[in-house]
Design a protein around this motif. Sequence first.
Motif, mmCIF file in Angstrom:
data_model
loop_
_atom_site.group_PDB
_atom_site.id
_atom_site.type_symbol
_atom_site.label_atom_id
_atom_site.label_comp_id
_atom_site.label_asym_id
_atom_site.label_seq_id
_atom_site.Cartn_x
_atom_site.Cartn_y
_atom_site.Cartn_z
ATOM 1 N N ASP A 2 0.853 -1.181 0.000
ATOM 2 C CA ASP A 2 0.000 0.000 0.000
ATOM 3 C C ASP A 2 0.890 1.233 0.000
ATOM 4 O OD1 ASP A 2 -2.379 -1.481 0.100
ATOM 5 O OD2 ASP A 2 -2.175 -1.719 2.270
ATOM 6 N N TYR A 3 1.096 1.797 -1.190
ATOM 7 C CA TYR A 3 1.963 2.966 -1.338
ATOM 8 C C TYR A 3 1.269 4.198 -0.762
ATOM 9 C CZ TYR A 3 5.806 5.427 -3.693
ATOM 10 O OH TYR A 3 6.941 6.138 -3.971
ATOM 11 N N PRO A 4 1.863 4.869 0.222
ATOM 12 C CA PRO A 4 1.205 6.031 0.830
ATOM 13 C C PRO A 4 1.062 7.195 -0.148
ATOM 14 C CG PRO A 4 3.377 5.646 1.822
ATOM 15 C CD PRO A 4 3.160 4.591 0.803
ATOM 16 N N GLU A 5 0.008 7.966 0.021
ATOM 17 C CA GLU A 5 -0.218 9.116 -0.859
ATOM 18 C C GLU A 5 0.646 10.302 -0.458
ATOM 19 O OE1 GLU A 5 -3.702 10.251 -2.486
ATOM 20 O OE2 GLU A 5 -4.548 8.249 -2.656
ATOM 21 N N ASN A 6 0.807 10.528 0.837
ATOM 22 C CA ASN A 6 1.537 11.688 1.337
ATOM 23 C C ASN A 6 2.753 11.264 2.150
ATOM 24 O OD1 ASN A 6 -0.451 13.448 0.295
ATOM 25 N ND2 ASN A 6 -1.716 13.097 2.095
ATOM 26 N N VAL A 7 3.662 12.220 2.285
ATOM 27 C CA VAL A 7 4.864 12.003 3.091
ATOM 28 C C VAL A 7 4.880 13.025 4.209
ATOM 29 C CG1 VAL A 7 7.375 12.088 3.078
ATOM 30 C CG2 VAL A 7 6.176 11.152 1.123
ATOM 31 N N ASP A 8 5.104 12.553 5.423
ATOM 32 C CA ASP A 8 5.253 13.449 6.568
ATOM 33 C C ASP A 8 6.417 12.933 7.398
ATOM 34 O OD1 ASP A 8 4.851 15.493 8.404
ATOM 35 O OD2 ASP A 8 3.419 14.314 9.566
ATOM 36 N N ILE A 9 7.588 13.513 7.165
ATOM 37 C CA ILE A 9 8.788 13.080 7.857
ATOM 38 C C ILE A 9 9.100 14.091 8.950
ATOM 39 C CG2 ILE A 9 11.219 12.478 7.612
ATOM 40 C CD1 ILE A 9 10.594 12.059 4.591
ATOM 41 N N LYS A 10 9.025 13.651 10.183
ATOM 42 C CA LYS A 10 9.293 14.525 11.319
ATOM 43 C C LYS A 10 10.729 15.059 11.211
ATOM 44 C CE LYS A 10 8.958 14.579 16.332
ATOM 45 N NZ LYS A 10 8.681 13.807 17.531
ATOM 46 N N GLY A 11 10.863 16.366 11.277
ATOM 47 C CA GLY A 11 12.191 16.974 11.238
ATOM 48 C C GLY A 11 12.715 17.272 9.849
ATOM 49 N N TYR A 12 12.043 16.816 8.794
ATOM 50 C CA TYR A 12 12.504 17.094 7.431
ATOM 51 C C TYR A 12 11.484 17.983 6.727
ATOM 52 C CZ TYR A 12 14.215 16.602 2.689
ATOM 53 O OH TYR A 12 14.703 16.871 1.427
ATOM 54 N N LYS A 13 11.762 19.261 6.704
ATOM 55 C CA LYS A 13 10.901 20.241 6.046
ATOM 56 C C LYS A 13 11.794 21.114 5.154
ATOM 57 C CE LYS A 13 7.474 18.777 8.534
ATOM 58 N NZ LYS A 13 6.984 17.527 8.118
ATOM 59 N N PRO A 14 12.086 20.642 3.950
ATOM 60 C CA PRO A 14 12.993 21.392 3.088
ATOM 61 C C PRO A 14 12.402 22.734 2.663
ATOM 62 C CG PRO A 14 11.959 19.650 1.844
ATOM 63 C CD PRO A 14 11.551 19.466 3.280
ATOM 64 N N ASN A 15 13.272 23.718 2.533
ATOM 65 C CA ASN A 15 12.861 25.029 2.058
ATOM 66 C C ASN A 15 12.769 24.963 0.539
ATOM 67 O OD1 ASN A 15 12.346 27.684 1.625
ATOM 68 N ND2 ASN A 15 14.213 28.449 2.586
ATOM 69 N N LEU A 16 11.593 25.184 0.002
ATOM 70 C CA LEU A 16 11.383 25.052 -1.434
ATOM 71 C C LEU A 16 11.415 26.384 -2.179
ATOM 72 C CD1 LEU A 16 8.533 22.387 -1.289
ATOM 73 C CD2 LEU A 16 10.985 22.008 -1.544
ATOM 74 N N LYS A 17 11.594 27.488 -1.447
ATOM 75 C CA LYS A 17 11.646 28.806 -2.068
ATOM 76 C C LYS A 17 13.037 29.398 -1.874
ATOM 77 C CE LYS A 17 6.780 29.875 -1.485
ATOM 78 N NZ LYS A 17 5.801 30.831 -1.016
ATOM 79 N N GLY A 18 13.452 30.210 -2.839
ATOM 80 C CA GLY A 18 14.749 30.871 -2.747
ATOM 81 C C GLY A 18 14.755 31.955 -1.683
#
Length: 103
Positions: free
Chosen positions: A62-78
């Motif tokens: 069962d491949y999960p739809e979303n990812v929620d990794i505690k402590g990993y919140k990459p900055n996606l904006k410059g």
Amino acid sequence: MFQEADITGATDPFCKHNYLVKNAKDLPRVLKEAFYIASTGRPGPVLIDVPIDVQTKEINFDYPENVDIKGYKPNLKGHSLQIKKIAQAIEKAQRPIICAGEE
């Protein structure tokens, strides 16, 4: 014999993240997280070590739809200040070269 090698420890210096899958039921989540980590933020390799005892187990995948990794919140904006600085440096350059790519 090969399973005795610490492959996660050996690849730690050049991998963005390492996983050692100890439970076959964790494999779908680990795969989803690994692809997410590898492709977000600064792209990089992610190792997934799957021991033979885990490889031979049967599971409902069962491949999960979303990812929620505690402590990993990459900055996606410059960062706006850094972007202004680089724009000024390019403006001052006599012969600027821009090497750009896709994430």
